[in-house]
Scaffold this motif. Structure first.
Motif, PDB file in Angstrom:
ATOM      1  N   GLN A 112      83.756  29.328  57.959  1.00 51.09           N
ATOM      2  CA  GLN A 112      82.509  29.674  57.283  1.00 51.09           C
ATOM      3  C   GLN A 112      82.651  29.841  55.772  1.00 51.09           C
ATOM      4  O   GLN A 112      81.798  30.433  55.105  1.00 51.09           O
ATOM      5  CB  GLN A 112      81.897  30.948  57.888  1.00 51.09           C
ATOM      6  CG  GLN A 112      81.585  30.803  59.375  1.00 51.09           C
ATOM      7  CD  GLN A 112      80.968  32.046  59.968  1.00 51.09           C
ATOM      8  OE1 GLN A 112      81.090  33.136  59.411  1.00 51.09           O
ATOM      9  NE2 GLN A 112      80.284  31.889  61.092  1.00 51.09           N
ATOM     10  N   HIS A 113      83.743  29.292  55.219  1.00 55.59           N
ATOM     11  CA  HIS A 113      83.948  29.322  53.764  1.00 55.59           C
ATOM     12  C   HIS A 113      84.096  27.887  53.261  1.00 55.59           C
ATOM     13  O   HIS A 113      84.752  27.057  53.901  1.00 55.59           O
ATOM     14  CB  HIS A 113      85.189  30.132  53.387  1.00 55.59           C
ATOM     15  CG  HIS A 113      85.065  31.592  53.696  1.00 55.59           C
ATOM     16  ND1 HIS A 113      84.324  32.460  52.915  1.00 55.59           N
ATOM     17  CD2 HIS A 113      85.585  32.346  54.699  1.00 55.59           C
ATOM     18  CE1 HIS A 113      84.394  33.685  53.422  1.00 55.59           C
ATOM     19  NE2 HIS A 113      85.159  33.640  54.508  1.00 55.59           N
ATOM     20  N   ALA A 114      83.494  27.623  52.103  1.00 52.82           N
ATOM     21  CA  ALA A 114      83.657  26.312  51.480  1.00 52.82           C
ATOM     22  C   ALA A 114      84.977  26.307  50.716  1.00 52.82           C
ATOM     23  O   ALA A 114      85.150  27.066  49.762  1.00 52.82           O
ATOM     24  CB  ALA A 114      82.478  26.017  50.550  1.00 52.82           C
TER      25      ALA A 114
ATOM     26  N   MET B  94      83.992  22.943  55.074  1.00 55.62           N
ATOM     27  CA  MET B  94      83.923  24.319  55.545  1.00 55.62           C
ATOM     28  C   MET B  94      85.123  24.648  56.438  1.00 55.62           C
ATOM     29  O   MET B  94      85.544  23.834  57.271  1.00 55.62           O
ATOM     30  CB  MET B  94      82.630  24.553  56.321  1.00 55.62           C
ATOM     31  CG  MET B  94      81.363  24.178  55.559  1.00 55.62           C
ATOM     32  SD  MET B  94      81.148  25.103  54.020  1.00 55.62           S
ATOM     33  CE  MET B  94      80.870  26.768  54.677  1.00 55.62           C
TER      34      MET B  94
ATOM     35  N   CYS C 201      88.802  23.845  45.576  1.00 55.40           N
ATOM     36  CA  CYS C 201      87.808  24.918  45.449  1.00 55.40           C
ATOM     37  C   CYS C 201      87.357  25.143  44.007  1.00 55.40           C
ATOM     38  O   CYS C 201      86.419  25.900  43.749  1.00 55.40           O
ATOM     39  CB  CYS C 201      88.344  26.214  46.038  1.00 55.40           C
ATOM     40  SG  CYS C 201      89.851  26.812  45.250  1.00 55.40           S
TER      41      CYS C 201
ATOM     42  N   PRO D 213      80.255  19.870  51.206  1.00 47.85           N
ATOM     43  CA  PRO D 213      81.271  20.940  51.219  1.00 47.85           C
ATOM     44  C   PRO D 213      82.127  20.867  52.488  1.00 47.85           C
ATOM     45  O   PRO D 213      81.623  20.593  53.578  1.00 47.85           O
ATOM     46  CB  PRO D 213      80.428  22.216  51.187  1.00 47.85           C
ATOM     47  CG  PRO D 213      79.099  21.821  51.746  1.00 47.85           C
ATOM     48  CD  PRO D 213      78.885  20.386  51.350  1.00 47.85           C
TER      49      PRO D 213
ATOM     50  N   LEU E 149      79.870  23.343  46.062  1.00 49.62           N
ATOM     51  CA  LEU E 149      80.604  24.571  46.398  1.00 49.62           C
ATOM     52  C   LEU E 149      79.727  25.804  46.202  1.00 49.62           C
ATOM     53  O   LEU E 149      79.742  26.734  47.023  1.00 49.62           O
ATOM     54  CB  LEU E 149      81.864  24.676  45.528  1.00 49.62           C
ATOM     55  CG  LEU E 149      83.021  23.727  45.864  1.00 49.62           C
ATOM     56  CD1 LEU E 149      84.036  23.703  44.732  1.00 49.62           C
ATOM     57  CD2 LEU E 149      83.697  24.158  47.163  1.00 49.62           C
ATOM     58  N   ASN E 150      78.972  25.815  45.117  1.00 52.68           N
ATOM     59  CA  ASN E 150      78.152  26.990  44.810  1.00 52.68           C
ATOM     60  C   ASN E 150      76.980  27.141  45.781  1.00 52.68           C
ATOM     61  O   ASN E 150      76.602  28.259  46.148  1.00 52.68           O
ATOM     62  CB  ASN E 150      77.627  26.903  43.379  1.00 52.68           C
ATOM     63  CG  ASN E 150      78.735  27.078  42.346  1.00 52.68           C
ATOM     64  OD1 ASN E 150      79.776  27.653  42.650  1.00 52.68           O
ATOM     65  ND2 ASN E 150      78.522  26.570  41.143  1.00 52.68           N
ATOM     66  N   ASN E 151      76.408  26.024  46.206  1.00 54.96           N
ATOM     67  CA  ASN E 151      75.211  26.075  47.035  1.00 54.96           C
ATOM     68  C   ASN E 151      75.496  25.911  48.535  1.00 54.96           C
ATOM     69  O   ASN E 151      74.609  26.159  49.358  1.00 54.96           O
ATOM     70  CB  ASN E 151      74.233  24.975  46.597  1.00 54.96           C
ATOM     71  CG  ASN E 151      73.767  25.159  45.170  1.00 54.96           C
ATOM     72  OD1 ASN E 151      73.539  26.274  44.722  1.00 54.96           O
ATOM     73  ND2 ASN E 151      73.627  24.058  44.432  1.00 54.96           N
ATOM     74  N   HIS E 152      76.733  25.477  48.867  1.00 52.44           N
ATOM     75  CA  HIS E 152      77.092  25.197  50.264  1.00 52.44           C
ATOM     76  C   HIS E 152      76.153  24.157  50.869  1.00 52.44           C
ATOM     77  O   HIS E 152      75.859  24.186  52.065  1.00 52.44           O
ATOM     78  CB  HIS E 152      77.071  26.469  51.129  1.00 52.44           C
ATOM     79  CG  HIS E 152      78.208  27.392  50.851  1.00 52.44           C
ATOM     80  ND1 HIS E 152      78.592  28.383  51.712  1.00 52.44           N
ATOM     81  CD2 HIS E 152      79.061  27.482  49.791  1.00 52.44           C
ATOM     82  CE1 HIS E 152      79.618  29.042  51.205  1.00 52.44           C
ATOM     83  NE2 HIS E 152      79.917  28.515  50.036  1.00 52.44           N
ATOM     84  N   HIS E 153      75.652  23.251  50.004  1.00 48.69           N
ATOM     85  CA  HIS E 153      74.736  22.222  50.454  1.00 48.69           C
ATOM     86  C   HIS E 153      75.269  20.846  50.067  1.00 48.69           C
ATOM     87  O   HIS E 153      76.124  20.717  49.183  1.00 48.69           O
ATOM     88  CB  HIS E 153      73.335  22.406  49.832  1.00 48.69           C
ATOM     89  CG  HIS E 153      72.612  23.588  50.386  1.00 48.69           C
ATOM     90  ND1 HIS E 153      71.740  24.352  49.627  1.00 48.69           N
ATOM     91  CD2 HIS E 153      72.620  24.151  51.616  1.00 48.69           C
ATOM     92  CE1 HIS E 153      71.252  25.333  50.371  1.00 48.69           C
ATOM     93  NE2 HIS E 153      71.764  25.222  51.573  1.00 48.69           N
TER      94      HIS E 153
END
Length: 383
Positions: free
Chosen positions: A83-85, A80, A28, A78, A52-56
């Motif tokens: 619903q969390h990276a 997941m 993380c 990422p 991680l920052n963009n979840h993309h």
């Protein structure tokens, strides 16, 4: 849930069996904790931080890789969990070449994470169940409210009547004791589900404690039903296990605190059984069947008391070199002093039994028909 090096290695190993490209796993914080290229371990990966920052998904070509720290061309996705990276999985190579593998690798990584989280939950649940069993049998300073709160979290109903059971494991001749034997036994006790509360004892390395659910009818529990269940367990063990067991079942005492008392009766029953050479071949012991031997077991720690108790039997043995009178007396007590049943068990005539009982009276100076004398004889036999 957090990614660790163990999970990261599993992701790398499994995904690299599917694709030929190097795979990296970042935590993380964007640090590489698993990689097909060991030299990249513990490096900071700027591409992972972006993912991680963009979840993309972040694709990095050759030109972009020159501008970022710890980065090579490839694709970063990422990981997941709920619903969390929690991390990033990266595939090294030209983005056009590895793009089609991205979702497959991501799905594999997330499945491994979910499996690890489930196993962690199972282990947590198991460990805390064992801790609860220890608290119940040791009568730790917890009130009913505290115990019920712990039990509710573990989905255990403490109002269910239970008795304590001790199971000792003995490896077959010539085999060393193995923790695997205990683990196998615990598995047999827990599956199929019978609502048993099971814990490996902290007192003895070859002992398992079970708080067995029982059914109460008319203020008592069915010994016969529990005996059937116990013999089913023995049948399974004798069929597939590389060890034998001895089982001691305590008595039932109402209330949560009664489980500690039940455990004491089970422990005392097992101790008395192991100390009694005549029960060497027996495997199952109910406290209800051995109350006097259990209560008198500690008398052996005071030699003079034990010697006095055994004195009549010692006299009898001096005049009974073949052990016939001792065998007759034991059978007589086993049949609750019933003459007809004793004759049937020993396959002798009633007159023969009467003759042997007379010889026992002569050699011990005790009278069979006198309650204090026959009690002394009985206690000498069972101790």
């Amino acid at each position: 849930m957090q990614l660790n090096t163990t999970i990261a290695r599993q992701i790398v190993a499994r995904t690299m069996k599917i694709i030929k490209h190097s795979v990296n796993v970042m935590d993380c914080h964007g640090r590489i904790i698993g990689s097909g290229d060991p030299q990249r371990l513990n490096q900071q990966h700027d591409g992972a931080i972006l993912a991680l920052n963009n979840h993309h998904i972040i694709e990095i070509d050759q030109a972009t890789s020159q501008q970022l720290q710890g980065v090579k061309p490839g694709i970063n996705l990422p990981i997941m969990f709920k619903q969390h990276a929690i991390g990033v999985v990266g595939i090294s190579g030209d983005p056009d070449d590895v793009r089609n593998y991205g979702e497959l690798v991501k799905m594999t990584a997330e499945l491994i994470v979910e499996q690890a989280a489930l196993m962690t939950q199972v282990e947590w649940h198991k460990r805390h169940r064992e801790e609860l069993v220890m608290q119940l049998i040791n009568n730790d300073n917890l009130n009913d409210s505290q115990l019920n709160t712990i039990a509710e979290r573990l989905e255990i109903k403490l109002e269910q009547p239970r008795i304590a059971t001790i199971i000792k494991v003995f490896p077959h001749d010539g085999e060393a004791f193995s923790l695997e034997n205990l683990q196998h036994l615990v598995h047999l006790l827990e599956y199929p589900e019978r609502d048993n509360l099971v814990a490996i004892s902290s007192v003895s390395r070859n002992e398992v404690v079970v708080l067995k659910p029982i059914v109460i009818n008319n203020n008592s529990w069915s010994r016969d039903l529990e005996q059937k269940r116990v013999y089913k367990l023995l049948k399974r063990i004798n069929k597939e296990a590389s060890y034998t067991i001895k089982i001691a079942l305590g008595d039932y005492f109402p209330t949560i605190q009664g489980l500690a008392q039940s455990y004491l009766t089970a422990t005392a029953t097992m101790e008395a059984a192991l100390n009694h050479h005549q029960q060497a071949q027996q495997q199952v012991f109910f406290y209800q069947d051995h109350i006097l031997p259990v209560l008198l077991n500690k008398i052996k720690t005071e030699p003079w008391r034990y010697q006095q108790l055994q004195a009549p039997l010692d006299k009898l043995k001096q005049h009974d070199p073949r052990g016939i009178l001792i065998k007759t007396l034991t059978a007589f007590f086993d049949q609750n002093c019933d003459l007809a049943q004793t004759c049937q068990v020993l396959h002798i005539h009633r007159n023969t039994l009467r003759y042997r009982l007379d010889k026992i009276e002569q050699n011990t100076n005790l009278q069979i028909n006198k309650i204090s004398d026959i009690t002394r004889l009985y206690l000498a036999v069972i101790c």
